[in-house]
Design an enzyme around this catalytic site. Structure first.
Site, PDB file in Angstrom:
ATOM      1  N   LYS A 194      25.336  86.972  74.681  1.00 33.83           N
ATOM      2  CA  LYS A 194      26.714  86.451  74.702  1.00 33.83           C
ATOM      3  C   LYS A 194      27.660  87.144  73.732  1.00 33.83           C
ATOM      4  CE  LYS A 194      25.524  81.683  75.839  1.00 33.83           C
ATOM      5  NZ  LYS A 194      25.429  80.373  75.208  1.00 33.83           N
ATOM      6  N   ARG A 206       5.443  86.621  58.713  1.00 33.29           N
ATOM      7  CA  ARG A 206       6.288  85.979  57.692  1.00 33.29           C
ATOM      8  C   ARG A 206       5.525  85.735  56.394  1.00 33.29           C
ATOM      9  NH1 ARG A 206       9.850  82.108  61.688  1.00 33.29           N
ATOM     10  NH2 ARG A 206      11.438  83.678  62.007  1.00 33.29           N
ATOM     11  N   GLY A 261      19.458  83.993  62.886  1.00 33.21           N
ATOM     12  CA  GLY A 261      20.773  83.417  62.628  1.00 33.21           C
ATOM     13  C   GLY A 261      21.332  83.843  61.278  1.00 33.21           C
ATOM     14  N   GLY A 286      16.107  89.198  64.882  1.00 29.83           N
ATOM     15  CA  GLY A 286      15.986  88.594  66.205  1.00 29.83           C
ATOM     16  C   GLY A 286      15.265  89.456  67.227  1.00 29.83           C
TER      17      GLY A 286
HETATM   18  P1  AMP Z   1      20.649  87.352  71.846  1.00 29.70           P
HETATM   19  O1  AMP Z   1      19.826  86.217  71.362  1.00 29.70           O
HETATM   20  O2  AMP Z   1      22.089  87.051  72.008  1.00 29.70           O
HETATM   21  O3  AMP Z   1      20.402  88.635  71.066  1.00 29.70           O
HETATM   22  O4  AMP Z   1      20.189  87.620  73.339  1.00 29.70           O
HETATM   23  C1  AMP Z   1      18.904  88.020  73.645  1.00 29.70           C
HETATM   24  C2  AMP Z   1      18.645  87.691  75.079  1.00 29.70           C
HETATM   25  O5  AMP Z   1      19.627  88.308  75.889  1.00 29.70           O
HETATM   26  C3  AMP Z   1      17.305  88.185  75.552  1.00 29.70           C
HETATM   27  O6  AMP Z   1      16.491  87.089  75.850  1.00 29.70           O
HETATM   28  C4  AMP Z   1      17.638  88.976  76.805  1.00 29.70           C
HETATM   29  O7  AMP Z   1      16.763  88.719  77.878  1.00 29.70           O
HETATM   30  C5  AMP Z   1      19.040  88.519  77.143  1.00 29.70           C
HETATM   31  N1  AMP Z   1      19.756  89.538  77.921  1.00 29.70           N
HETATM   32  C6  AMP Z   1      20.039  90.787  77.550  1.00 29.70           C
HETATM   33  N2  AMP Z   1      20.644  91.442  78.551  1.00 29.70           N
HETATM   34  C7  AMP Z   1      20.738  90.594  79.592  1.00 29.70           C
HETATM   35  C8  AMP Z   1      21.259  90.682  80.905  1.00 29.70           C
HETATM   36  N3  AMP Z   1      21.795  91.804  81.337  1.00 29.70           N
HETATM   37  N4  AMP Z   1      21.209  89.590  81.686  1.00 29.70           N
HETATM   38  C9  AMP Z   1      20.653  88.437  81.224  1.00 29.70           C
HETATM   39  N5  AMP Z   1      20.143  88.293  80.004  1.00 29.70           N
HETATM   40  C10 AMP Z   1      20.180  89.361  79.182  1.00 29.70           C
END
Ligand code: AMP
Length: 418
Positions: free
Chosen positions: A206, A40, A398, A375
């Site tokens: 999610k 950063r 974010g 991210g």
């Molecule tokens: P995000 O912050 O929404 O981009 O999510 C990232 C996180 O999603 C990472 O820490 C991954 O380990 C988790 N993730 C991705 N695929 C899976 C999965 N199939 N089951 C559980 N966690 C997951």
């Protein structure tokens, strides 16, 4: 409306108050705070060099951690000033105060080309409250405001929004830095008018976090490829079974609506046809957040769309990775946000790595514009050693998501128009 950028501002002899993102990971070693990753800081060097060259007096402000309005010594920015001086190859002064008489006196002594870093703005609770009086105090330190902290631009805080407005009220201007300019160009302009085909890959935990991004990109993209745990909510919406996979059962209607919209807009919308699955075994332990810890045993490819009742999906499978690669290699513009599986565990990183490789190949072989939307996908690219092999990697988490949703970020809205 295009925003004013620092390269178009006359800053010679002026006090330039610049917001940067120096929220770097630190750890205590031998009684001292040591910076673990200075990416950063590095990202701000181009704007700083430009300002020094143009003869500005530079005053930097940033936050570190969450001291919640208190002077928390482990969250002092002093070690950052030392690191910055080393990386810039020139002295960087430090002010123990963020605002007030002492800081103002230090600012008054600056000469053209000097740089001063102020102490953590979040030592003051007024910062996060975007308190007008605090914003005015900050504004006393600068004639020109520059924001190069895209990663903090989704927050309406004093240092990102209030102070910009105050400086403009005082007759100054508020401009984006060079890093901010690149973020707005690649996450904004380039995706608004993408070269086609425009392929979007979305993953992560999610659907609820990313549904607004999906909805907006359905207006722009030719193809959307879904991986990560997010895909299981789409599977559930299609009536498929997902076993013990991470899923949001209350979001199936939202997922269905996205699929219907994709059909109406003639967007190719794909979810995984196969997955890597495991059998989770309860260890009887809980993590810091009080959640049960499972051993993820017996990893294997499940070539069916349905996931068996006692198993959990942890990555896309090889057939899906190959299909996603084909689509990515046809693209002229690629946007990727979110990992395809639990990539932090090397056993479940193959899908994410395959997508990373495809994105790199689309860049180098086909000249596609490839944009990594912040991210965990940035983390995955760096882990694979691909950091410099794509067109652009966003520094926001974010902030990137909110910008991709089409939201106006307070830190961007506060900048003067060009
Ligand atoms: P995000 O912050 O929404 O981009 O999510 C990232 C996180 O999603 C990472 O820490 C991954 O380990 C988790 N993730 C991705 N695929 C899976 C999965 N199939 N089951 C559980 N966690 C997951």
């Amino acid at each position: 409306m295009a925003k004013l950028i620092v390269k178009d501002v006359n800053v010679r002899g002026k006090r330039v108050l610049m917001r940067v993102d120096y929220n770097v990971p630190m750890e205590e070693k031998g009684g001292q705070m040591v910076i673990n990753d200075s990416t950063r800081i590095k990202e701000t060097l181009p704007t700083l060099r430009l300002l020094v060259e143009k003869g500005a007096k530079v005053i930097l402000m940033a936050h570190l951690g969450r001291p919640d309005g208190k002077r928390e010594p482990t969250m002092s920015l002093r070690p950052v000033s030392v690191k910055l001086a080393e990386m810039l190859g020139r002295p960087v002064q430090f002010s123990d105060e963020t605002v007030g008489e002492v800081a103002e006196q230090q600012v008054a002594k600056l000469k053209e080309g000097d740089i001063l870093l102020l102490e953590n703005v979040r030592y003051h609770a007024e910062e996060e409250a975007n308190d007008p009086a605090f914003s005015e105090k900050l504004a006393r330190l600068g004639d020109v405001y520059v924001n190069d902290a895209f990663g903090a631009a989704h927050r309406a805080h004093s240092s990102t929004a209030g102070v910009a407005q105050a400086i403009v009220r005082n007759g100054g201007v508020a401009a984006g830095g060079l890093l901010m300019e690149r973020e707005l160009k690649f996450l904004g302009d380039e995706l608004n008018q993408p070269a086609r085909p425009f392929v979007v890959i979305l993953g992560g935990a999610k659907v609820s976090d990313k549904i607004k991004v999906i909805d907006r990109l359905l207006e722009k993209a030719d193809t959307i490829l879904i991986g990560g745990a997010m895909a299981y909510t789409f599977k559930l919406a299609e009536g498929l079974s997902v076993g013990k996979s991470l899923v949001e059962p209350d979001k199936t209607e939202v997922a269905k609506a996205a699929v219907i919209k994709a059909k109406a807009k003639k967007v190719t919308f794909l979810i995984p046809s196969d997955n890597l699955i495991v059998d989770p075994v309860d260890t009887g332990k809980v993590n810091k957040k009080g959640r049960k810890i499972f051993d993820l045993t017996n990893p294997r490819v499940n070539a069916e769309k349905d996931i068996p009742a006692n198993s959990e999906g942890v990555d896309i499978g090889p057939a899906t990775a190959a299909t996603f690669r084909e689509h990515v290699l046809k693209a002229k513009t690629v946007l990727w946000n979110g990992p395809m599986g639990i990539f932090e565990d090397p056993r479940f990183a193959a899908g994410t790595n395959a997508v990373a490789q495809a994105v790199v190949d689309a860049t180098t072989q086909n000249g596609a514009k490839t944009i990594i939307g912040g991210g965990d996908s940035v983390k995955a690219m760096n882990m694979a050693g691909f950091g410099d092999k794509v067109t652009f990697m966003s520094t926001g988490g974010g902030a990137s998501l909110e910008y991709l949703e089409g939201k106006e970020l307070p830190g961007v809205a506060a900048l003067s128009n060009s």
